[in-house]
Structure formats: structure tokens, C-alpha cells
Design an enzyme around this catalytic site. Sequence first.
Site, mmCIF file in Angstrom:
data_model
loop_
_atom_site.group_PDB
_atom_site.id
_atom_site.type_symbol
_atom_site.label_atom_id
_atom_site.label_comp_id
_atom_site.label_asym_id
_atom_site.label_seq_id
_atom_site.Cartn_x
_atom_site.Cartn_y
_atom_site.Cartn_z
ATOM 1 N N SER A 1 0.837 -1.209 0.000
ATOM 2 C CA SER A 1 0.000 0.000 0.000
ATOM 3 C C SER A 1 0.865 1.249 0.000
ATOM 4 C CB SER A 1 -0.905 0.009 1.229
ATOM 5 O OG SER A 1 -1.479 1.296 1.364
ATOM 6 N N HIS B 1 -1.466 -1.391 -4.162
ATOM 7 C CA HIS B 1 -2.704 -0.987 -3.475
ATOM 8 C C HIS B 1 -2.698 0.526 -3.243
ATOM 9 C CE1 HIS B 1 -6.206 -1.937 -0.917
ATOM 10 N NE2 HIS B 1 -5.764 -0.991 -0.109
ATOM 11 N N ASP C 1 -4.825 3.743 -1.798
ATOM 12 C CA ASP C 1 -5.899 4.099 -0.873
ATOM 13 C C ASP C 1 -6.352 5.536 -1.084
ATOM 14 O OD1 ASP C 1 -6.129 1.734 0.864
ATOM 15 O OD2 ASP C 1 -4.046 2.186 1.393
ATOM 16 N N MET D 1 -8.865 8.399 0.184
ATOM 17 C CA MET D 1 -9.696 8.773 1.343
ATOM 18 C C MET D 1 -10.202 10.197 1.196
ATOM 19 S SD MET D 1 -7.198 7.369 4.321
ATOM 20 C CE MET D 1 -6.454 5.744 4.261
ATOM 21 N N HIS E 1 -8.468 1.340 -3.831
ATOM 22 C CA HIS E 1 -9.405 1.157 -2.713
ATOM 23 C C HIS E 1 -10.032 2.519 -2.390
ATOM 24 C CE1 HIS E 1 -9.717 0.014 1.883
ATOM 25 N NE2 HIS E 1 -10.893 0.223 1.332
ATOM 26 N N MET F 1 -12.124 4.822 -0.281
ATOM 27 C CA MET F 1 -12.764 5.044 1.021
ATOM 28 C C MET F 1 -13.427 6.406 0.948
ATOM 29 S SD MET F 1 -9.721 3.466 3.318
ATOM 30 C CE MET F 1 -8.608 3.478 1.923
ATOM 31 N N MET G 1 -11.549 -5.573 5.701
ATOM 32 C CA MET G 1 -10.766 -4.620 6.493
ATOM 33 C C MET G 1 -10.430 -5.249 7.840
ATOM 34 S SD MET G 1 -10.279 -2.079 4.522
ATOM 35 C CE MET G 1 -9.269 -1.263 5.758
ATOM 36 N N GLY H 1 -8.859 4.192 7.249
ATOM 37 C CA GLY H 1 -8.529 5.602 7.420
ATOM 38 C C GLY H 1 -7.054 5.848 7.689
ATOM 39 N N PHE H 2 -6.380 4.883 8.277
ATOM 40 C CA PHE H 2 -4.989 5.100 8.656
ATOM 41 C C PHE H 2 -4.157 3.826 8.481
ATOM 42 C CE2 PHE H 2 -7.730 7.898 11.033
ATOM 43 C CZ PHE H 2 -7.150 9.146 10.836
ATOM 44 N N GLY H 3 -2.898 4.013 8.138
ATOM 45 C CA GLY H 3 -1.973 2.886 8.100
ATOM 46 C C GLY H 3 -1.403 2.669 9.496
ATOM 47 N N GLY H 4 -0.689 1.574 9.657
ATOM 48 C CA GLY H 4 0.043 1.339 10.897
ATOM 49 C C GLY H 4 -0.791 0.958 12.101
ATOM 50 N N ASP I 1 -6.816 -6.283 4.429
ATOM 51 C CA ASP I 1 -6.259 -4.927 4.424
ATOM 52 C C ASP I 1 -6.185 -4.344 5.833
ATOM 53 O OD1 ASP I 1 -5.341 -2.468 3.710
ATOM 54 O OD2 ASP I 1 -7.159 -1.833 2.639
ATOM 55 N N GLY I 2 -4.952 -4.181 6.310
ATOM 56 C CA GLY I 2 -4.713 -3.524 7.590
ATOM 57 C C GLY I 2 -3.995 -4.397 8.598
ATOM 58 N N GLY I 3 -2.850 -3.925 9.048
ATOM 59 C CA GLY I 3 -2.118 -4.625 10.106
ATOM 60 C C GLY I 3 -1.526 -5.961 9.698
ATOM 61 N N GLY J 1 1.151 -2.100 4.039
ATOM 62 C CA GLY J 1 1.729 -0.766 3.902
ATOM 63 C C GLY J 1 2.973 -0.645 4.750
HETATM 64 C C1 DX5 Z 1 -6.296 1.682 5.719
HETATM 65 C C2 DX5 Z 1 -5.893 1.357 4.306
HETATM 66 C C3 DX5 Z 1 -4.813 0.368 4.210
HETATM 67 C C4 DX5 Z 1 -3.509 0.808 4.814
HETATM 68 C C5 DX5 Z 1 -2.846 -0.424 5.373
HETATM 69 O O1 DX5 Z 1 -7.475 2.385 5.718
HETATM 70 O O2 DX5 Z 1 -7.006 0.842 3.593
HETATM 71 O O3 DX5 Z 1 -4.616 -0.073 2.877
HETATM 72 O O4 DX5 Z 1 -2.655 1.423 3.898
HETATM 73 O O5 DX5 Z 1 -1.756 -0.018 6.093
HETATM 74 P P1 DX5 Z 1 -0.955 -0.984 7.056
HETATM 75 O O6 DX5 Z 1 -0.522 -2.156 6.236
HETATM 76 O O7 DX5 Z 1 0.146 -0.131 7.542
HETATM 77 O O8 DX5 Z 1 -1.920 -1.408 8.146
HETATM 78 ZN ZN ZN Z 2 -6.634 -0.094 1.600
#
Ligand code: DX5
Ligand code: ZN
Length: 224
Positions: free
Chosen positions: A16, A41, A43, A45, A74, A76, A145, A150-153, A183-185, A205
Site C-alpha cells: 500500500s 494498493h 488508498d 480517502m 481502494h 474510502m 478490512m 482511514g490510517f496505516g500502521g 487490508d490492515g495490520g 503498507g
Molecule cells: C487503511 C488502508 C490500508 C492501509 C494499510 O485504511 O485501507 O490499505 O494502507 O496499512 P498498514 O498495512 O500499515 O496497516
Molecule cells: Zn486499503
Amino acid sequence: MGTLSKSLYMAIIAPSLLAADFLHLGKACEMLNESEAAWFHLDVMDGSFVPNISYGLPVIEQIKKTTTKVMDVHLMIVHPEKYIADFKKAGADILTVHYEACPHLHSTLQQIKAHGMKAGVAINPHTSVGLLKDVIKDIDVVCVMSVNPGFGGQKFIEHTYQKVRDLKQIIVASGAATLIEIDGGVTENNASDLVQAGADVLVAGTTVFKAADPKAMIITLKNA
Ligand code: DX5
Ligand code: ZN
């Protein structure tokens, strides 16, 4: 996973862009082109569907010019159906909309396909996979999800495993060819369990872009 299943099946890795260094997007694309990731990927938003604003069409258009990977976009955003033609033009190969943002999901999926893209549906952590039963054959990719969008990490939500198993059953029972994307974590510590539960595509990501060696991390995730 055991050796046998490993050789039979490898996950598609979709790094991502959100976690990349935005001052050097060209470098991120170059790294990915040289890597074993199959998808990229992206994102989008809008600050309304999710409490964050990322990037949009002009950035995706530029990435299309340089990437050799499948562009997995993706959305959002609210009213994603308004922007289907725009994202096609910008270079999306897969366009994913949120179940929670689409009162006429069936129609939106048909429109995405009519524009020559694969159609994806993302579901938030609180949305039951059972709600997709009646449209599963119309969906190319379900994006589960595993954090709140909304956020990475963020930290991976453990209940995701059960959702993936349930979703896999729905897909198999209906004879659909739908892929399951997480997607996520996603990290090197949960990738293998996710694939075993039925995941086909792993978005990553932070795990990829903050790794000391991103290309090696992609291989690690792929071989999970
Ligand atoms: C979150 C995004 C993800 C995000 C994942 O809303 O849809 O695609 O980039 O980030 P990581 O892999 O850091 O959780
Ligand atoms: Zn995503």
C-alpha cells in the site's frame, strides 16, 4: 503453512502506497517494479467516509505511467459511483468500493465492470460477510478490512480470521471465483495464518515500506 500447500499456493502481495515516502513516489514505484509484488494498493480517502484525506486522481494517474503492477484502487469515499469513469481513466485495474458507502451496490458493481475494471467490495470490521451472499458472484475481490479504515500502521483485528473462514465458505458454496484480500495490520507474523484461513491477497503498507529491505519483506509475505 505446510510445505505442500506452500508450493501449491502463494499469496498475492499488494503493497500500500500510503506508507511510502511521498517525496519519493518514483522510487517507491521503482522498488515495486523490481519486486515480487503483483498488485499495487492505492488508498483514496475523502475525509468524509473515513476521518482522513490521502491522495486522489492526479497521483494515481502519474503512478500508472510508471508501474508495471496491477493497480488495485481502494476507494474510502462517499458516493464512489460518481467517480467510476474517472478512476478508469486514471488507470485503475481493480476498483474497490465500500459496502457501507453503496446503497445500490449491485448496480455500482455492474458499472465498474462495464468500464472494463475488476470490481471489489471492501467491508468494515463491523460488517458481516453474510451480507455479501446475494452479490458474491458479482464481486471479483472482497477486501476484508482488518483495521478500521482511514490510517496505516494500526493493529490487526483478530476476529478477521473467522470472517475470512466464513467468507471462504460462502464463495466456495456459491461457486464464485472471488478473491479474498486482507487490508490492515498485515505483518510477517500473521500472513501465514491469514493465507491458511483462506486469504488470496495481502495488503501491506507499513510492513513493506518501513522494512529495512522492502523487496525481501515482500518475498517473506508471499511465501507465508
Ligand atoms: C487503511 C488502508 C490500508 C492501509 C494499510 O485504511 O485501507 O490499505 O494502507 O496499512 P498498514 O498495512 O500499515 O496497516
Ligand atoms: Zn486499503
